[in-house]
Write an enzyme that holds these catalytic residues in place. Structure first.
Site, PDB file in Angstrom:
ATOM      1  CG  HIS A 262      -5.629  -2.295  -0.407  1.00 33.72           C
ATOM      2  ND1 HIS A 262      -4.740  -1.964  -1.402  1.00 33.72           N
ATOM      3  CD2 HIS A 262      -5.156  -1.695   0.724  1.00 33.72           C
ATOM      4  CE1 HIS A 262      -3.781  -1.192  -0.906  1.00 33.72           C
ATOM      5  NE2 HIS A 262      -4.007  -1.025   0.375  1.00 33.72           N
TER       6      HIS A 262
ATOM      7  CB  SER B 229      -0.968  -0.032   1.184  1.00 32.52           C
ATOM      8  OG  SER B 229      -1.974   0.939   1.049  1.00 32.52           O
TER       9      SER B 229
ATOM     10  CG  ASP C 162      -6.733  -2.759  -4.235  1.00 32.60           C
ATOM     11  OD1 ASP C 162      -7.567  -2.067  -3.628  1.00 32.60           O
ATOM     12  OD2 ASP C 162      -5.543  -2.848  -3.898  1.00 32.60           O
TER      13      ASP C 162
END
Length: 739
Positions: free
Chosen positions: A711, A604, A679
């Site tokens: 995600h 991320s 995602d």
């Protein structure tokens, strides 16, 4: 001066079984290495029980509801999730809510709530809603079904409320009658829910708020018709879904948000005026103790102003109460607490550069600070008005720890809070309503979470889960090889202190040189260097494979003073990369580190950091793994991105320099890109743009994508595959010695 604090792994008693090394297969097998574990700890309103969710022995992701009886000190399972619902079928709304709350990997009972009399529990599971009587928990009563989300028992216990099909409903528990309170929820209009950015970035997982006397419900209304549609493909193993998601990227229009009030008996829905400017964020709503006033917090689109406004529940007349401003951004908190009898309210603010508490009168006039000084607190845990005390969590004594402290409401201990929890490490506390007792979940890198019930002075009432690593514990045979975690500090370029943690390799020999596995996150609202148990144990595994395992919290990381966090403003990645490279330079100077074999991993924001580090430090970093990275901040959502970057039209140069593509010509190191193909947070477009940029530059790299993964890549087999791939990638490129 560098501070080194070494946490030495506890030695097992003589006569234990021979040690075994960790394997990737074991990290994801049942039972969980951390032990049974507990989550969602709550003290019943009458103080007679502590309830919690516990994973099943045969499936660490399947949660059942348990209780600990304070009187007879017994533990029993109240609700078996598999008996209640053998097979789960979740609605899209429930799946999305779990993804936002980071509970997508869990099954069974994910949440629950107490009735105010402490005799019943409300348990949602797989879109159905059950009422559990404590006297006969095996006879759970189905009270609602059909994709129910966000259920609650009203404060006086007369009603059950929930959202279904974008509308707000209540059930009168005396008659069993279900009533639909709103009817316009459909298409782009939602009632009683928080919009995407409120869930994802403001930690608003509810969209409605009961008055404390059951007389009314305030609820969020929003219409996302003006939010641009991100048309994306969710690629699964056996199909491809075309999803049209309302996703407000930086600079785009947000949903139009409203605040309304309705009686649980139905009737007129009244609109609260949020102001002439509709381009704002409704970040919180709360009722006064007497239910006569509704308070809402309104944040400006640029997030530099946060206002608290009071609304007369009868007339809807408004008055401003207080305003917070910042040259960078104002921080949202959940620390607003109203006192009994209209004596005022508690409010948190970072106006001094540290997060502190203040006592205000109901008229908005400051009475006095409750806390002050060169420290800051994390959260308000409880308020005991009778004793005149406030309990907070803080890292006052060690930046990488979390402890519980007591403050006096009268401000007499503002700069000298009393520490309640004593063991160094990490304490998560759940207090009873007025602070009579609290449940303390403690861990450190050598000890998996231990759960105790304590009095407000910190003394032990009883163990709920001592979780000792003895012969029956899943970690028992691995603990002899548990490696110590060292904590230390160094200076950033501007002189601020950066904290790090390090694990030296298995059978460490100071005369040898080892490769480095550097794990980074690097983004705001997060702290990566913490003195607590690593539930995944992947860092321990990598150290056992022969790596120096290293983490460093750069400027911008949370739980620090504002001068530390504000350093990232309007140019994400700049000072973060500087600080991580400072850490890499420090590592390279250590006699036991091979400076030519340093690898970086991040997911991320950490994926973004990995790409930026490889682009700007390929001469110092041999290889990197970037998972689900943001590559172009213009693709990420409004509230998060604009908080730190302003809008693209106001900061075009900052956006250009913050994006990975501005620096990517410098990327020469070995690279593995990873991304889930469904995602909905960091859109897969971020990685496809990165692929295109690398191909156009003739840069060779490895790529791993996961069909159907969101995600977090929450599927257990996929998570194991991710870690196996990362392990193999670094093994191939950094060549650790086999120990």
């Amino acid at each position: 001066m560098r501070l080194i604090l070494t946490l030495v792994a506890a030695l097992l008693a003589a006569g234990t079984a021979s040690a075994e090394r960790l394997t990737l297969e074991r990290l994801y097998a049942d039972p969980a290495l951390s032990g049974p574990g507990v989550r969602a700890l709550k003290v019943s309103p009458d103080g007679a029980r502590v309830t919690f969710l516990r994973a099943r022995q045969d499936d660490q992701y399947q949660m059942d509801l348990w209780e600990y009886n304070m009187k007879d000190k017994t533990t029993r399972r109240l609700v078996d999730s598999k008996v209640l619902v053998p097979v789960e079928n979740l609605s899209d709304a429930e799946k999305a809510l779990r993804e936002r709350a980071r509970t997508a990997a869990l099954k069974g009972i994910i949440s629950y709530s107490w009735s105010p009399d402490g005799k019943q529990l409300l348990v949602p599971i797989a879109g159905n809603l059950y009422l559990v009587d404590l006297s006969k928990p095996d006879s759970a009563r189905l009270v609602a079904s059909g994709s129910v989300i966000d259920p609650k028992i009203s404060p006086k216990g007369k009603y059950v409320s929930f959202v279904r099909d974008q509308n707000l409903f209540v059930i009168d528990l005396a008659t069993g009658k279900e009533r639909q309170l709103t009817t316009d929820g459909k298409g782009t209009v939602h009632n009683g829910e928080a919009e995407f950015v409120a869930q994802e970035e403001m930690h608003q997982f509810t969209g409605y708020y009961w008055a404390p006397d059951d007389s009314a419900i305030a609820f969020r209304w929003y219409d996302e018709a003006q939010v641009p549609v991100a048309r994306r493909f969710e690629i699964y193993a056996d199909r491809t879904d075309v999803v049209e998601q309302r996703y407000p990227a930086a600079g785009d229009k947000n949903a139009i948000v409203g605040l309304k009030i309705v009686s649980p008996s139905g009737g007129e829905i009244r609109d609260v005026d949020l102001g002439a400017n509709k381009d704002i964020y409704l970040v919180r709503a709360d009722w006064s103790k007497d239910a006569k006033s509704l308070f809402f917090q309104r944040q400006s689109r640029d997030q530099k102003t946060l206002e608290l406004v009071a609304v007369d529940a009868a007339t809807l007349a408004q008055r401003p109460v207080l305003t917070e401003t910042s040259k960078t951004w104002t921080t949202i908190s959940d620390d607003l607490r109203f006192l009994e009898g209209g004596k005022g309210f508690i409010w948190s603010s970072e106006r001094t550069g540290r997060n502190h508490l203040y006592l205000y009168g109901m008229d908005g006039k400051l009475k006095h600070p409750i806390s002050k000084g060169e420290w800051g607190f994390d959260d308000v845990l409880a308020v005991d008005e009778k004793a005149g005390k406030v309990f907070v969590s803080s890292n006052k004594d060690a930046v990488y720890d979390k402890q519980v402290y007591e403050l006096k409401l009268d401000g007499s201990t503002a700069d000298k809070p009393k520490r309640i929890t004593q063991a160094d490490g990490w304490h998560d506390a759940a207090f009873s309503k007025h602070g009579e007792v609290f449940v303390d979940t403690w861990s450190d890198p050598a000890n998996p979470p231990q759960v105790a019930i304590r009095r407000p002075d910190g003394s032990l009432v009883s163990w709920l889960d001592e979780n000792k690593v003895n012969e029956s514990h899943p970690y028992f045979k691995y603990k002899p090889d548990l490696l110590p975690v060292e904590f230390g500090s160094m200076k950033a370029k501007d002189g601020q202190t950066l904290y790090y943690s390090m694990i030296k390799p298995y059978k460490f020999d100071a005369s040898k040189k080892y490769p480095v596995y550097l794990s980074t996150y690097g983004g705001p609202h997060s702290q990566h260097v913490t003195r607590r148990w690593d539930g995944g144990q992947f860092d321990q595994y990598m150290a056992q494979q022969g790596y120096v395992v290293f983490r460093l919290d750069n400027r911008g990381s949370s739980r620090r003073e504002r001068v530390f966090t504000d350093a990232i403003y309007r140019n994400l990645g700049k000072v973060e990369v500087e600080d991580q490279l400072t850490g890499i330079d420090w590592l390279g100077a250590q006699p036991y580190v091979d400076a030519k074999r340093i690898g970086v991993y991040g997911w991320s924001y950490g994926g973004f950091m990995t790409l930026r580090l490889l682009s700007q430090g390929s001469d110092k970093i041999a290889a990197g793994v970037s998972g689900a990275p943001v590559t172009d901040w213009g693709l990420y959502d409004t509230h998060y991105t604009e908080q730190f970057m302003d809008r693209p039209s106001d900061n075009p140069d900052g956006y250009k320099q913050s994006n990975v593509f501005y620096h990517v010509d410098g990327l020469k190191s070995k690279l593995l890109l990873i991304h889930g193909m469904a995602d909905d947070n960091v859109l897969f477009t971020n990685t496809t743009k990165m692929i295109d940029a690398l191909v156009n530059r003739g840069v060779q790299f490895e790529l791993m994508t996961y069909p159907g993964a969101k995600h977090g890549v929450s599927n257990r087999l996929a998570k194991r595959h991710v870690q196996t791939y990362i392990d193999a990638f670094f093994r191939k490129n950094l060549h650790p010695e086999s120990n």
